[in-house]
Write an enzyme that holds these catalytic residues in place. Structure first.
Site, PDB file in Angstrom:
ATOM      1  N   TYR A   1     -18.989  56.197  13.083  1.00 12.62           N
ATOM      2  CA  TYR A   1     -20.428  56.425  13.144  1.00 12.62           C
ATOM      3  C   TYR A   1     -21.160  55.262  13.807  1.00 12.62           C
ATOM      4  O   TYR A   1     -22.177  54.771  13.322  1.00 12.62           O
ATOM      5  CB  TYR A   1     -20.985  56.719  11.744  1.00 12.62           C
ATOM      6  CG  TYR A   1     -20.331  57.943  11.137  1.00 12.62           C
ATOM      7  CD1 TYR A   1     -20.390  59.172  11.793  1.00 12.62           C
ATOM      8  CD2 TYR A   1     -19.633  57.869   9.933  1.00 12.62           C
ATOM      9  CE1 TYR A   1     -19.774  60.302  11.259  1.00 12.62           C
ATOM     10  CE2 TYR A   1     -19.018  58.991   9.390  1.00 12.62           C
ATOM     11  CZ  TYR A   1     -19.095  60.206  10.058  1.00 12.62           C
ATOM     12  OH  TYR A   1     -18.486  61.314   9.529  1.00 12.62           O
TER      13      TYR A   1
ATOM     14  N   ARG B   1     -19.836  68.820   5.166  1.00 10.78           N
ATOM     15  CA  ARG B   1     -19.105  67.725   5.819  1.00 10.78           C
ATOM     16  C   ARG B   1     -18.331  66.977   4.748  1.00 10.78           C
ATOM     17  O   ARG B   1     -18.884  66.219   3.958  1.00 10.78           O
ATOM     18  CB  ARG B   1     -20.077  66.779   6.542  1.00 10.78           C
ATOM     19  CG  ARG B   1     -19.381  65.570   7.200  1.00 10.78           C
ATOM     20  CD  ARG B   1     -18.414  66.026   8.279  1.00 10.78           C
ATOM     21  NE  ARG B   1     -17.852  64.927   9.050  1.00 10.78           N
ATOM     22  CZ  ARG B   1     -16.571  64.549   9.000  1.00 10.78           C
ATOM     23  NH1 ARG B   1     -15.737  65.155   8.159  1.00 10.78           N
ATOM     24  NH2 ARG B   1     -16.136  63.577   9.764  1.00 10.78           N
TER      25      ARG B   1
ATOM     26  N   HIS C   1      -3.309  66.169  11.411  1.00  7.85           N
ATOM     27  CA  HIS C   1      -2.064  65.734  12.047  1.00  7.85           C
ATOM     28  C   HIS C   1      -1.028  66.864  12.109  1.00  7.85           C
ATOM     29  O   HIS C   1      -0.105  66.817  12.930  1.00  7.85           O
ATOM     30  CB  HIS C   1      -1.439  64.569  11.266  1.00  7.85           C
ATOM     31  CG  HIS C   1      -2.287  63.343  11.216  1.00  7.85           C
ATOM     32  ND1 HIS C   1      -3.284  63.163  10.293  1.00  7.85           N
ATOM     33  CD2 HIS C   1      -2.265  62.216  11.974  1.00  7.85           C
ATOM     34  CE1 HIS C   1      -3.851  61.975  10.488  1.00  7.85           C
ATOM     35  NE2 HIS C   1      -3.258  61.384  11.492  1.00  7.85           N
TER      36      HIS C   1
ATOM     37  N   CYS D   1     -25.547  65.857  10.227  1.00  4.50           N
ATOM     38  CA  CYS D   1     -24.320  65.121  10.502  1.00  4.50           C
ATOM     39  C   CYS D   1     -24.495  64.302  11.778  1.00  4.50           C
ATOM     40  O   CYS D   1     -25.132  64.753  12.738  1.00  4.50           O
ATOM     41  CB  CYS D   1     -23.161  66.100  10.659  1.00  4.50           C
ATOM     42  SG  CYS D   1     -21.588  65.324  11.074  1.00  4.50           S
TER      43      CYS D   1
ATOM     44  N   HIS E   1      -4.410  53.798  16.622  1.00  5.08           N
ATOM     45  CA  HIS E   1      -4.661  54.950  15.757  1.00  5.08           C
ATOM     46  C   HIS E   1      -6.155  55.206  15.628  1.00  5.08           C
ATOM     47  O   HIS E   1      -6.915  54.298  15.267  1.00  5.08           O
ATOM     48  CB  HIS E   1      -4.052  54.699  14.375  1.00  5.08           C
ATOM     49  CG  HIS E   1      -4.188  55.861  13.457  1.00  5.08           C
ATOM     50  ND1 HIS E   1      -4.917  55.792  12.291  1.00  5.08           N
ATOM     51  CD2 HIS E   1      -3.712  57.127  13.538  1.00  5.08           C
ATOM     52  CE1 HIS E   1      -4.865  56.970  11.683  1.00  5.08           C
ATOM     53  NE2 HIS E   1      -4.154  57.789  12.422  1.00  5.08           N
TER      54      HIS E   1
END
Length: 570
Positions: free
Chosen positions: A417, A232, A160, A279, A135
């Site tokens: 990240y 964000r 999803h 970001c 996942h």
């Protein structure tokens, strides 16, 4: 007796499912690829998440021999065959030809990897055991729903909820829930009370809301207008009553302190800092053109500049008794926000203690942005601003500060990240890889062309074109030069820097630049304009994306390229 019967039933079900996995042959590679090719296409973050599902299914169908679920979904394995696999008394069945029926108790018994991981969604029952470790959001997220419904989680992570992901989920379906979906348990939309946003923002995902500044507004002034500043969000936006707000400070080397918003505004000296915030995935779209990646399809607008006002983090920590000279072992400051998911897990991050306490670190607990109260989307009533560090660490709706020997254990610090080698993919990355890679803090030097727009057509005979853009480097490193090329990097011209006077190694803001770029004489047809920046440590940008491609598509700092053309008059 009831427990014994249920245990026997569970064992038989597991035996049946294992037989199903083992006996059935996987579809051929060509057949499987033809099947996937007819799935409808999606854009943005949804597409990236779906591709991770598809990659996993390819591994299952073509490599691991677990083709039963694939056949069940696409006609290779009929429901009557499924019924033949089930032993008498294992399941209740409806009329002839239907899928097996499972009760909520049956599903609840499959909540670990040992028993198999089952979930329900809108009346269906799914065995997702083989998907847990693959996942993209981490296996722990799926395990929160193990043995129960995923509906609340899919309401939270709305990427999803697309036709393609639903089709993929169906490949894991093993039956139906007894009584079907319970209407009384329908999940309320966690995004029902989101704030209003400016219509000019370029939306990259709606739930959670993520949007970037329109390109023609980027770098048009020293600060980005609050309404057009990129947004964000990782989770639903919390709504906070300022009168009831409290910031909790605790951890090693200090005393437990709680401060109201009024305390922060009256007990500490106010400070302001002009800083760009970017970001980690800014310019991700350029990486997706090399190879598919997982993440929001940001272009060049997930960056902005503002004057942030509030109080210094170091002042607040000292107020709570923290003394950097006598607090050996404290290496990090962790932060938590008020935004949380269905399980109560909040957004979290951390920064090194040296950045937090450094006299020139300029870390701010901000309650003002460009002279105005923070908006809800930007962290009202209080947010962290960590100049020179990637935006993921500037936690919004700040609720808790913890001094610690360890980094934050939040998903976004430990399993997101981080940039890996181009050879590491979502299919091959391991837990050891995640542990070994440092969490992104300072961003590398980057730049982008904001004007002219990509695809601009110029008249024949045009000798020069006005070009403007931005450049930025993390860690307070100043931009000392921006080069711009009219011909894909064959020749270069030096731009004029509009942002000057920033302090050495405290250059937190972006640098805007411009020039009138001479074009090749007598040229007609397409041209590739590109730019590259150089910072005060003489770091510069790589010329292409491929060598820095990474599976999360972060820190893309390759030369920014756009295409224009000079067209002959008809």
């Amino acid at each position: 007796m009831k427990t014994l019967g249920r245990s026997l039933k569970s064992a038989l079900l597991q035996q049946s499912r294992q037989a199903q996995r083992t006996v059935l042959a996987a579809p051929s590679q060509n057949q499987f690829i033809r099947t996937l090719s007819v799935l409808p296409s999606q854009a943005g973050a949804e597409k990236q998440h779906q591709q991770a599902w598809i990659q996993h299914l390819l591994r299952l169908g073509l490599g691991l021999g677990a083709g039963a679920g694939l056949f069940a979904a696409y006609g290779g394995f009929s429901s009557s065959q499924c019924e033949q696999q089930a032993s008498a008394g294992q399941t209740k069945t409806a009329q002839s030809g239907s899928r097996p029926i499972y009760s909520e108790d049956d599903v609840a018994e499959h909540a670990t990897k040992d028993t198999g991981v089952w979930v329900t969604y809108q009346g269906g029952v799914y065995d997702v055991t083989n998907w847990v470790d693959q996942h993209p959001g981490g296996g722990a997220r799926i395990m929160l729903a193990a043995g129960g419904a995923i509906d609340p989680f899919w309401a939270m992570y709305a990427q999803h909820k697309t036709a393609e992901v639903r089709k993929i989920l169906e490949t894991y379906r093993i039956g139906d829930l007894e009584g079907g979906a319970d209407p009384s348990k329908q999940v309320a939309d966690p995004y029902a009370n989101e704030p209003k946003r400016h219509k000019a923002l370029l939306v990259r995902s709606a739930k959670p809301f993520n949007a970037e500044t329109p390109t023609d507004a980027l770098g048009s002034g020293p600060s980005t207008p609050n309404e057009l500043f990129y947004v964000r969000n990782h989770l639903p936006v919390p709504h906070v009553e300022p009168a009831a707000y409290s910031l909790r400070i605790e951890g090693e080397g200090l005393r437990h302190v709680e401060l109201s918003l009024e305390d922060l505004k009256t007990k500490f000296k106010r400070h302001s800092v002009s800083a760009a915030m970017q970001c980690s995935g800014n310019r991700r779209h350029g990486m997706s053109e090399v190879k598919k990646i997982q993440g929001l399809d940001w272009d060049i607008g997930a960056i902005g500049s503002a004057e942030w006002s509030g109080v210094k983090l170091r002042d607040v920590l000292r107020y709570a008794g923290f003394d950097e000279d006598s607090s050996d072992g404290v290496a990090h400051v962790q932060f938590e926000g008020l935004d949380s998911d269905i399980s109560g897990t909040c957004y979290g991050a951390s920064i090194p203690i040296d950045k937090a306490m450094g006299s020139h670190g300029d870390v701010i607990l901000a309650f003002s942005m460009n002279g105005r109260t923070l908006s809800t989307d930007h962290g009202f009533p209080l947010r962290l601003v960590v100049p020179g560090v990637t935006g993921a660490r500037s936690v919004k709706w700040l609720s808790r500060i913890i001094t610690s020997k360890e980094e934050s254990q939040a998903h976004w610090q430990q399993h997101d990240y981080k940039a890996f080698s181009p050879g590491v993919t979502m299919d091959t990355v391991t837990e050891e890889d995640w542990r070994a890679a440092p969490a992104l803090q300072e961003s590398p030097v980057t730049s982008a062309i904001c004007e002219p727009a990509n695809g601009t057509h110029l008249e024949e005979g045009t000798e020069e074109v006005a070009v403007r853009g931005y450049a930025y480097s993390g860690g307070g490193r100043n931009i000392i030069r921006v080069d711009v090329s009219p011909d894909g990097g064959k020749t270069w011209h030096v731009a004029t820097l509009d942002t000057t006077g920033q302090l050495p190694y405290r250059a937190w803001d972006w640098t805007r630049w411009h020039l009138d770029l001479p074009l090749p004489k007598g040229h007609s047809g397409p041209l590739e304009l590109c730019c590259r920046a150089v910072d005060s440590s003489y770091n510069t940008q790589p010329d292409t994306v491929a060598p820095i491609w990474n599976m999360r598509g972060i820190v893309n700092n390759a030369w920014h390229r756009i295409n224009i053309s000079i067209e002959a008059e008809e």
